[in-house]
Design a protein around this motif. Structure first.
Motif, PDB file in Angstrom:
ATOM      1  N   ASP A 154       0.839  -1.194   0.000  1.00 51.76           N
ATOM      2  CA  ASP A 154       0.000   0.000   0.000  1.00 51.76           C
ATOM      3  C   ASP A 154       0.876   1.246   0.000  1.00 51.76           C
ATOM      4  O   ASP A 154       0.455   2.323  -0.418  1.00 51.76           O
ATOM      5  CB  ASP A 154      -0.920   0.014   1.232  1.00 51.76           C
ATOM      6  CG  ASP A 154      -1.899  -1.141   1.239  1.00 51.76           C
ATOM      7  OD1 ASP A 154      -2.276  -1.600   0.139  1.00 51.76           O
ATOM      8  OD2 ASP A 154      -2.274  -1.595   2.338  1.00 51.76           O
ATOM      9  N   LYS A 155       2.124   1.062   0.444  1.00 46.97           N
ATOM     10  CA  LYS A 155       3.073   2.176   0.559  1.00 46.97           C
ATOM     11  C   LYS A 155       4.088   2.188  -0.567  1.00 46.97           C
ATOM     12  O   LYS A 155       4.489   3.250  -1.066  1.00 46.97           O
ATOM     13  CB  LYS A 155       3.785   2.065   1.906  1.00 46.97           C
ATOM     14  CG  LYS A 155       4.541   3.301   2.342  1.00 46.97           C
ATOM     15  CD  LYS A 155       4.981   3.138   3.796  1.00 46.97           C
ATOM     16  CE  LYS A 155       5.589   4.414   4.332  1.00 46.97           C
ATOM     17  NZ  LYS A 155       5.996   4.271   5.757  1.00 46.97           N
ATOM     18  N   TYR A 156       4.542   1.008  -0.971  1.00 45.74           N
ATOM     19  CA  TYR A 156       5.572   0.878  -2.003  1.00 45.74           C
ATOM     20  C   TYR A 156       5.104  -0.082  -3.098  1.00 45.74           C
ATOM     21  O   TYR A 156       4.380  -1.031  -2.831  1.00 45.74           O
ATOM     22  CB  TYR A 156       6.880   0.341  -1.405  1.00 45.74           C
ATOM     23  CG  TYR A 156       7.426   1.139  -0.263  1.00 45.74           C
ATOM     24  CD1 TYR A 156       8.023   2.371  -0.470  1.00 45.74           C
ATOM     25  CD2 TYR A 156       7.357   0.655   1.051  1.00 45.74           C
ATOM     26  CE1 TYR A 156       8.529   3.118   0.585  1.00 45.74           C
ATOM     27  CE2 TYR A 156       7.865   1.387   2.115  1.00 45.74           C
ATOM     28  CZ  TYR A 156       8.438   2.618   1.877  1.00 45.74           C
ATOM     29  OH  TYR A 156       8.940   3.343   2.929  1.00 45.74           O
ATOM     30  N   ARG A 157       5.562   0.172  -4.315  1.00 48.87           N
ATOM     31  CA  ARG A 157       5.378  -0.764  -5.416  1.00 48.87           C
ATOM     32  C   ARG A 157       6.719  -0.941  -6.118  1.00 48.87           C
ATOM     33  O   ARG A 157       7.665  -0.180  -5.897  1.00 48.87           O
ATOM     34  CB  ARG A 157       4.318  -0.247  -6.411  1.00 48.87           C
ATOM     35  CG  ARG A 157       2.886  -0.314  -5.870  1.00 48.87           C
ATOM     36  CD  ARG A 157       2.437  -1.748  -5.653  1.00 48.87           C
ATOM     37  NE  ARG A 157       1.122  -1.853  -5.036  1.00 48.87           N
ATOM     38  CZ  ARG A 157       0.014  -2.189  -5.684  1.00 48.87           C
ATOM     39  NH1 ARG A 157       0.056  -2.439  -6.985  1.00 48.87           N
ATOM     40  NH2 ARG A 157      -1.125  -2.295  -5.036  1.00 48.87           N
ATOM     41  N   PHE A 158       6.807  -1.948  -6.979  1.00 50.48           N
ATOM     42  CA  PHE A 158       8.042  -2.208  -7.699  1.00 50.48           C
ATOM     43  C   PHE A 158       8.271  -1.120  -8.745  1.00 50.48           C
ATOM     44  O   PHE A 158       7.374  -0.802  -9.529  1.00 50.48           O
ATOM     45  CB  PHE A 158       7.984  -3.579  -8.373  1.00 50.48           C
ATOM     46  CG  PHE A 158       7.898  -4.716  -7.405  1.00 50.48           C
ATOM     47  CD1 PHE A 158       8.988  -5.063  -6.617  1.00 50.48           C
ATOM     48  CD2 PHE A 158       6.724  -5.444  -7.268  1.00 50.48           C
ATOM     49  CE1 PHE A 158       8.916  -6.117  -5.708  1.00 50.48           C
ATOM     50  CE2 PHE A 158       6.634  -6.502  -6.375  1.00 50.48           C
ATOM     51  CZ  PHE A 158       7.730  -6.831  -5.590  1.00 50.48           C
ATOM     52  N   ASN A 159       9.472  -0.579  -8.755  1.00 51.88           N
ATOM     53  CA  ASN A 159       9.856   0.437  -9.725  1.00 51.88           C
ATOM     54  C   ASN A 159      10.266  -0.273 -11.019  1.00 51.88           C
ATOM     55  O   ASN A 159      11.327  -0.888 -11.089  1.00 51.88           O
ATOM     56  CB  ASN A 159      11.007   1.277  -9.177  1.00 51.88           C
ATOM     57  CG  ASN A 159      11.373   2.441 -10.081  1.00 51.88           C
ATOM     58  OD1 ASN A 159      11.044   2.446 -11.270  1.00 51.88           O
ATOM     59  ND2 ASN A 159      12.066   3.423  -9.540  1.00 51.88           N
ATOM     60  N   THR A 160       9.418  -0.176 -12.035  1.00 55.06           N
ATOM     61  CA  THR A 160       9.635  -0.934 -13.269  1.00 55.06           C
ATOM     62  C   THR A 160      10.800  -0.392 -14.106  1.00 55.06           C
ATOM     63  O   THR A 160      11.142  -0.981 -15.129  1.00 55.06           O
ATOM     64  CB  THR A 160       8.359  -0.966 -14.118  1.00 55.06           C
ATOM     65  OG1 THR A 160       7.919   0.377 -14.362  1.00 55.06           O
ATOM     66  CG2 THR A 160       7.254  -1.722 -13.388  1.00 55.06           C
ATOM     67  N   LYS A 161      11.404   0.698 -13.646  1.00 53.12           N
ATOM     68  CA  LYS A 161      12.646   1.161 -14.277  1.00 53.12           C
ATOM     69  C   LYS A 161      13.715   0.070 -14.178  1.00 53.12           C
ATOM     70  O   LYS A 161      14.550  -0.073 -15.073  1.00 53.12           O
ATOM     71  CB  LYS A 161      13.117   2.435 -13.565  1.00 53.12           C
ATOM     72  CG  LYS A 161      14.539   2.876 -13.882  1.00 53.12           C
ATOM     73  CD  LYS A 161      14.932   4.073 -13.027  1.00 53.12           C
ATOM     74  CE  LYS A 161      16.387   4.461 -13.217  1.00 53.12           C
ATOM     75  NZ  LYS A 161      16.796   5.606 -12.366  1.00 53.12           N
ATOM     76  N   TYR A 162      13.667  -0.682 -13.082  1.00 53.36           N
ATOM     77  CA  TYR A 162      14.631  -1.759 -12.855  1.00 53.36           C
ATOM     78  C   TYR A 162      13.973  -3.071 -13.269  1.00 53.36           C
ATOM     79  O   TYR A 162      13.181  -3.645 -12.525  1.00 53.36           O
ATOM     80  CB  TYR A 162      15.051  -1.789 -11.392  1.00 53.36           C
ATOM     81  CG  TYR A 162      15.604  -0.464 -10.922  1.00 53.36           C
ATOM     82  CD1 TYR A 162      16.874  -0.046 -11.311  1.00 53.36           C
ATOM     83  CD2 TYR A 162      14.850   0.388 -10.121  1.00 53.36           C
ATOM     84  CE1 TYR A 162      17.387   1.183 -10.900  1.00 53.36           C
ATOM     85  CE2 TYR A 162      15.346   1.617  -9.707  1.00 53.36           C
ATOM     86  CZ  TYR A 162      16.622   2.011 -10.107  1.00 53.36           C
ATOM     87  OH  TYR A 162      17.114   3.224  -9.716  1.00 53.36           O
ATOM     88  N   ARG A 163      14.290  -3.545 -14.448  1.00 52.67           N
ATOM     89  CA  ARG A 163      13.561  -4.658 -15.042  1.00 52.67           C
ATOM     90  C   ARG A 163      13.883  -6.009 -14.399  1.00 52.67           C
ATOM     91  O   ARG A 163      13.080  -6.944 -14.495  1.00 52.67           O
ATOM     92  CB  ARG A 163      13.830  -4.719 -16.548  1.00 52.67           C
ATOM     93  CG  ARG A 163      13.290  -3.502 -17.304  1.00 52.67           C
ATOM     94  CD  ARG A 163      13.419  -3.654 -18.800  1.00 52.67           C
ATOM     95  NE  ARG A 163      12.633  -4.753 -19.327  1.00 52.67           N
ATOM     96  CZ  ARG A 163      11.331  -4.698 -19.590  1.00 52.67           C
ATOM     97  NH1 ARG A 163      10.659  -3.585 -19.346  1.00 52.67           N
ATOM     98  NH2 ARG A 163      10.700  -5.752 -20.092  1.00 52.67           N
ATOM     99  N   LEU A 164      15.035  -6.103 -13.720  1.00 52.59           N
ATOM    100  CA  LEU A 164      15.429  -7.371 -13.116  1.00 52.59           C
ATOM    101  C   LEU A 164      15.764  -7.261 -11.628  1.00 52.59           C
ATOM    102  O   LEU A 164      15.978  -8.279 -10.976  1.00 52.59           O
ATOM    103  CB  LEU A 164      16.637  -7.963 -13.859  1.00 52.59           C
ATOM    104  CG  LEU A 164      16.413  -8.261 -15.345  1.00 52.59           C
ATOM    105  CD1 LEU A 164      17.727  -8.663 -16.009  1.00 52.59           C
ATOM    106  CD2 LEU A 164      15.376  -9.361 -15.533  1.00 52.59           C
ATOM    107  N   SER A 165      15.796  -6.047 -11.097  1.00 48.73           N
ATOM    108  CA  SER A 165      16.222  -5.856  -9.703  1.00 48.73           C
ATOM    109  C   SER A 165      15.272  -4.972  -8.903  1.00 48.73           C
ATOM    110  O   SER A 165      15.658  -4.439  -7.857  1.00 48.73           O
ATOM    111  CB  SER A 165      17.633  -5.240  -9.664  1.00 48.73           C
ATOM    112  OG  SER A 165      18.570  -6.065 -10.315  1.00 48.73           O
ATOM    113  N   ALA A 166      14.044  -4.828  -9.350  1.00 49.19           N
ATOM    114  CA  ALA A 166      13.113  -3.948  -8.643  1.00 49.19           C
ATOM    115  C   ALA A 166      12.799  -4.454  -7.242  1.00 49.19           C
ATOM    116  O   ALA A 166      12.496  -3.655  -6.342  1.00 49.19           O
ATOM    117  CB  ALA A 166      11.825  -3.778  -9.448  1.00 49.19           C
ATOM    118  N   ASP A 167      12.878  -5.763  -7.017  1.00 49.29           N
ATOM    119  CA  ASP A 167      12.651  -6.276  -5.660  1.00 49.29           C
ATOM    120  C   ASP A 167      13.772  -5.825  -4.725  1.00 49.29           C
ATOM    121  O   ASP A 167      13.526  -5.521  -3.547  1.00 49.29           O
ATOM    122  CB  ASP A 167      12.527  -7.796  -5.665  1.00 49.29           C
ATOM    123  CG  ASP A 167      13.736  -8.502  -6.250  1.00 49.29           C
ATOM    124  OD1 ASP A 167      14.110  -8.189  -7.395  1.00 49.29           O
ATOM    125  OD2 ASP A 167      14.298  -9.390  -5.569  1.00 49.29           O
TER     126      ASP A 167
END
Length: 242
Positions: A154-167
């Motif tokens: 609810d506070k954070y989501r995956f930043n899709t700028k990082y295609r393999l390391s967003a986690d």
């Protein structure tokens, strides 16, 4: 898997693309869990190899699945989060399988402000134990070793700028967040297939990593990381250039 209202629900998210060779084994490992309150959400990126047929065949056990175009692994994960109804969230690769220890960890979920993490089996070895701030900054925790409280997303989501390391980036943000804690439990909860997408380098993340470490982990881990990078670069520079 009956819906046991006395136990918190865990939403297991699986992202798929042409994984017909491994998906059923992955699903079966979830069905085999003794923890009784699990829902499965699958986001498929329009597979063409029989993956969708497997999803259809498991329709009575999968809470929700969609097969539609997406912007990559983390875009699909962000989409899946919108469909989850559990108090806890876990991400499982379609080429990974859960072990019985997963249920043991699930029964220990008690603090809604804590990310619980354990170990995975990687190349037939236990990986990676309890991590320090520096270890986390440098190499994070395996995504398949972690169960998150839903409110994190609810506070954070995956930043899709990082295609393999967003986690990794999301975990850094959580590490910095004083309202979120990390708790290690010494169990091996999944077999992690190291040959998937995560085995490839994320060049955008590599370029940003030092700055992300300083922002989320502080000066000392950043300094250690920068010094380590400098020493590694010197090792590969021919003597005539030193």
């Amino acid at each position: 898997m009956t819906d046991n209202k006395a136990l918190p629900k865990i939403s297991v998210i699986i992202v798929t693309l042409n994984v017909a060779d491994t998906l059923q084994a992955c699903l079966d490992s979830i069905y085999a869990q003794l923890y009784p309150n699990i829902e499965i959400v699958v986001m498929d990126a329009v597979s063409t190899d029989g993956t969708v047929d497997i999803l259809k065949a498991n329709d009575d056990k999968i809470t929700l699945w969609r097969s539609e175009k997406d912007g990559g692994i983390y875009d699909a994960m962000n989409k899946a989060l919108d469909y989850t109804t559990g108090e806890w969230v876990y991400f499982l690769g379609a080429d990974d399988v859960l072990f019985a220890d997963y249920s043991k960890l699930a029964y220990q979920l008690s603090d809604a402000n804590t990310i619980y993490y354990a170990n995975v089996l990687l190349r037939d070895k236990k990986y990676r134990g309890k991590v320090t701030s520096y270890q986390h900054a440098k190499g994070t925790i395996c995504h398949q070793a972690m169960i998150y409280p839903k409110h994190v997303f609810d506070k954070y989501r995956f930043n899709t700028k990082y295609r393999l390391s967003a986690d990794h980036v999301l975990n850094m943000q959580c590490w910095k967040d004083k309202s979120i804690h990390f708790k290690y439990v010494d169990l091996i909860i999944a077999n992690f297939n190291h040959t998937g997408a995560s085995s490839k380098p994320d060049k955008v993340f590599i370029a940003d990593q030092a700055g992300l470490i300083r922002e989320n982990h502080g000066f000392i881990p950043w300094l250690r990381f920068v010094i380590r990078q400098y020493r590694n670069r010197k090792k590969v520079i021919p003597e005539s250039y030193n």
